[in-house]
Design a protein around this motif. Structure first.
Motif, PDB file in Angstrom:
ATOM      1  N   GLY A  14       0.161   5.217  11.293  1.00 19.33           N
ATOM      2  CA  GLY A  14       0.394   6.514  11.921  1.00 19.33           C
ATOM      3  C   GLY A  14       0.703   7.643  10.936  1.00 19.33           C
ATOM      4  O   GLY A  14       1.383   8.611  11.279  1.00 19.33           O
ATOM      5  N   ILE A  15       0.210   7.515   9.712  1.00 17.01           N
ATOM      6  CA  ILE A  15       0.412   8.589   8.730  1.00 17.01           C
ATOM      7  C   ILE A  15      -0.841   9.457   8.700  1.00 17.01           C
ATOM      8  O   ILE A  15      -1.940   8.953   8.423  1.00 17.01           O
ATOM      9  CB  ILE A  15       0.654   8.004   7.320  1.00 17.01           C
ATOM     10  CG1 ILE A  15       1.859   7.054   7.339  1.00 17.01           C
ATOM     11  CG2 ILE A  15       0.864   9.116   6.292  1.00 17.01           C
ATOM     12  CD1 ILE A  15       2.028   6.255   6.059  1.00 17.01           C
ATOM     13  N   SER A  16      -0.704  10.738   8.977  1.00 16.19           N
ATOM     14  CA  SER A  16      -1.890  11.591   8.962  1.00 16.19           C
ATOM     15  C   SER A  16      -1.908  12.541   7.770  1.00 16.19           C
ATOM     16  O   SER A  16      -2.947  13.084   7.420  1.00 16.19           O
ATOM     17  CB  SER A  16      -1.988  12.391  10.261  1.00 16.19           C
ATOM     18  OG  SER A  16      -0.761  13.081  10.468  1.00 16.19           O
ATOM     19  N   ASP A  17      -0.734  12.719   7.123  1.00 13.23           N
ATOM     20  CA  ASP A  17      -0.683  13.636   5.981  1.00 13.23           C
ATOM     21  C   ASP A  17      -0.953  12.869   4.687  1.00 13.23           C
ATOM     22  O   ASP A  17      -0.141  12.042   4.256  1.00 13.23           O
ATOM     23  CB  ASP A  17       0.713  14.285   5.923  1.00 13.23           C
ATOM     24  CG  ASP A  17       0.833  15.258   4.757  1.00 13.23           C
ATOM     25  OD1 ASP A  17      -0.135  15.368   3.959  1.00 13.23           O
ATOM     26  OD2 ASP A  17       1.898  15.900   4.643  1.00 13.23           O
ATOM     27  N   PRO A  18      -2.098  13.145   4.042  1.00 14.00           N
ATOM     28  CA  PRO A  18      -2.452  12.393   2.831  1.00 14.00           C
ATOM     29  C   PRO A  18      -1.471  12.628   1.680  1.00 14.00           C
ATOM     30  O   PRO A  18      -1.444  11.848   0.729  1.00 14.00           O
ATOM     31  CB  PRO A  18      -3.843  12.924   2.472  1.00 14.00           C
ATOM     32  CG  PRO A  18      -3.962  14.238   3.166  1.00 14.00           C
ATOM     33  CD  PRO A  18      -3.115  14.144   4.395  1.00 14.00           C
ATOM     34  N   ASN A  19      -0.657  13.687   1.773  1.00 18.13           N
ATOM     35  CA  ASN A  19       0.282  13.973   0.689  1.00 18.13           C
ATOM     36  C   ASN A  19       1.625  13.262   0.817  1.00 18.13           C
ATOM     37  O   ASN A  19       2.508  13.433  -0.016  1.00 18.13           O
ATOM     38  CB  ASN A  19       0.486  15.485   0.569  1.00 18.13           C
ATOM     39  CG  ASN A  19      -0.815  16.154   0.133  1.00 18.13           C
ATOM     40  OD1 ASN A  19      -1.443  15.737  -0.827  1.00 18.13           O
ATOM     41  ND2 ASN A  19      -1.242  17.155   0.890  1.00 18.13           N
ATOM     42  N   GLU A  20       1.760  12.457   1.866  1.00 18.15           N
ATOM     43  CA  GLU A  20       2.976  11.626   1.964  1.00 18.15           C
ATOM     44  C   GLU A  20       2.782  10.393   1.078  1.00 18.15           C
ATOM     45  O   GLU A  20       2.662   9.253   1.557  1.00 18.15           O
ATOM     46  CB  GLU A  20       3.219  11.238   3.418  1.00 18.15           C
ATOM     47  CG  GLU A  20       3.549  12.454   4.273  1.00 18.15           C
ATOM     48  CD  GLU A  20       4.444  12.086   5.443  1.00 18.15           C
ATOM     49  OE1 GLU A  20       5.633  11.856   5.203  1.00 18.15           O
ATOM     50  OE2 GLU A  20       3.935  12.017   6.578  1.00 18.15           O
ATOM     51  N   ILE A  21       2.809  10.667  -0.204  1.00 18.64           N
ATOM     52  CA  ILE A  21       2.391   9.667  -1.181  1.00 18.64           C
ATOM     53  C   ILE A  21       3.270   8.413  -1.151  1.00 18.64           C
ATOM     54  O   ILE A  21       2.751   7.289  -1.151  1.00 18.64           O
ATOM     55  CB  ILE A  21       2.346  10.306  -2.587  1.00 18.64           C
ATOM     56  CG1 ILE A  21       1.160  11.279  -2.623  1.00 18.64           C
ATOM     57  CG2 ILE A  21       2.238   9.270  -3.686  1.00 18.64           C
ATOM     58  CD1 ILE A  21       1.062  12.102  -3.868  1.00 18.64           C
TER      59      ILE A  21
END
Ligand SMILES: [Fe+2]
Ligand SMILES: [Fe+2]
Length: 482
Positions: A270-277
């Motif tokens: 459920g992670i949609s932000d690619p920058n949540e490294i």
């Protein structure tokens, strides 16, 4: 015997009638132990006794040139195979355009031709050396097999160039053939000739980026040499291109599978932000921004292989009829370039801008432009996978001014959009663009071997189809036999 018939019985499989050419046959047989010695020292570490399901070139018919079988790599049949001659072939460009293609070395161009062959030859063993530690961290037997396939074929490409040196260049050709076994990638005293071939290939993401970007430089160079008026070089390169296609396939699909696995894992979590490294990394996959940084690194290192944008050497080689343009035979112009211009990207008054240069001087620039266009095709396929997962991220090739060590932009610092940065800004922002020590550590932490058939490391998806149409659980490498 027709020229295309392959003699597969002797020590060196070939379709150049080596059996009737005692001098060259002896020279190559003399070179052979040194080559095997080099392969044992510098080839794939730890797997020389493994049985690897490899393809071996056994002919030059486009429909059936290879056979697949289990082989121990040191026993691979490295052969000399030239594409069939083209009846009545003419020199397709330069000042000798329209004359019969040379079957012997034209005396006036001997040194230039030898240099072109040696530079091409030097890249072949270099990449084997760069990749020699990767087997131990292979993410699957499928990938391990592909690595070794690329390695043995780079070895064959070395043979291809050494054949030309031994056959056509006498004593100095023999010396060059020896020297090709002496230089070592990354060695401070005896490095390989070109910068990108002295860099490390420390992990599998690097390997896939290398085969995507740097083997593609190989393709461009081979395409340009396949146009050569020196017919043996042309025919050699034409056949090498057949093998080269697989190397780029390995790179393109390798990155695709990594991107796919990352996107799948993000979606599942459920992670949609690619920058949540950090969150993405916890899933055991490589975050998209780090994949972008690796692409930035390998693309920019590879651009340096095209040399200076404006080049007298390139002009001379074209004028002489030795090295043409990318697919010269499909271009519609006079093929001599005595007049006419080509736009060259330069740094003028601190700004990146186009500047017309004589077309003959700008051949490196032109080949590089063709290369960038070719690179973008696969990048589009990677982005398609990301888009299919609904993730807002696009992989982009950096600007050609970014991170350069050769040519117009080597004395300046630019960001990935081509904006010129002060030295301080560059130092400050460098790891925004290129892998940081922490990025490298993270990638390294993922490089755990997965040697069970049908299994893959956490960070890469399985391929869609197997090699040689083998099923998913096929044992591509039999390590137990090692
Ligand atoms: Fe090659
Ligand atoms: Fe290659």
């Amino acid at each position: 015997m027709s020229m295309a018939a392959v003699d597969y019985d002797g020590l060196i499989p070939n379709n150049v009638a080596l059996g009737g050419d005692v001098r060259v046959k002896r020279a190559l047989e003399k070179w052979h132990p040194g080559y095997i010695g080099w392969w044992m020292d510098m080839g794939p570490e730890g797997f020389q006794n493994a049985l690897v399901y490899l393809r071996t070139a056994i002919g030059v018919d486009p429909k059936g040139w290879a056979k697949f079988d289990y082989v121990r790599m040191p026993e691979y049949r490295w052969g000399i195979l030239l594409a069939p001659p083209r009846e009545g072939r003419k020199i397709p460009f330069g000042s000798h355009k329209g004359e019969d293609a040379w079957q012997e070395v034209p005396g006036e161009y001997r040194a230039m031709l030898r240099r072109l062959i040696v530079i091409q030859g030097d890249t072949e063993p270099a990449s084997v050396e760069q990749q020699r530690h990767l087997g131990t961290t292979a993410p699957s037997l499928y990938d391990m097999r592909n690595l070794f396939q690329v390695n043995v074929e780079e070895g064959r490409h070395l043979w291809a160039m050494v054949y030309l040196l031994q056959k056509y260049f006498g004593a100095d050709g023999r010396e060059e053939a020896e020297a090709l076994l002496q230089r070592r990638s990354g060695d401070p005293d005896t490095p390989r000739m070109l910068g990108a071939f002295n860099e490390k290939t420390p992990d599998w993401l690097s390997f896939f980026m290398f085969t995507y970007f740097t083997d593609r430089d190989g393709k461009m160079q081979l395409e340009a040499l396949a146009q050569s008026g020196f017919d043996p070089l042309s025919r050699t390169c034409r056949f090498m291109l057949t093998e080269e296609a697989h190397h780029m396939f390995v790179g393109e699909t390798g990155v695709t599978r990594i991107v796919q696995r990352t996107c799948e894992a993000m979606k599942e979590a459920g992670i949609s932000d690619p920058n949540e490294i950090d969150k993405v990394r916890k899933l055991g996959v490589i975050d998209l921004p780090t994949i972008q940084k690796k692409a930035n690194l390998h693309f920019s290192l590879t651009l340096d292989l095209f040399g200076n944008e404006i080049s007298t050497n390139a002009a001379n080689a074209f004028h002489a009829g030795l090295k043409g343009r990318f697919r010269e035979d499909r271009l519609q112009d006079d093929h001599q370039l005595e007049s006419g211009n080509y736009p060259v990207l330069r740094l003028i008054d601190g700004k990146v801008q186009n500047d017309d240069a004589p077309a003959l001087s700008a051949l490196n620039m032109r080949l590089r432009d063709d290369y960038v266009a070719d690179c973008n095709i696969g990048v589009g396929r990677w982005n398609k996978v990301i888009a299919e997962h609904g993730i807002p991220f696009e992989i982009k090739l950096p600007h050609v001014a970014f991170h350069r060590h050769i040519g117009e932009f080597s004395r300046t610092n630019a960001d990935v959009d081509g904006k010129i940065l002060s030295p301080a800004e560059w130092t400050h922002r460098r790891t925004d663009f290129l892998p940081s020590a922490a990025d490298k550590d993270f990638i390294e932490s993922l490089m755990q071997p997965q040697f069970e058939p049908a299994k893959f490391a956490s960070w890469i998806a399985p391929p869609r189809v197997g090699i040689d149409n083998k099923p998913g659980d096929f044992e591509y490498v039999k390590i137990a036999d090692a």
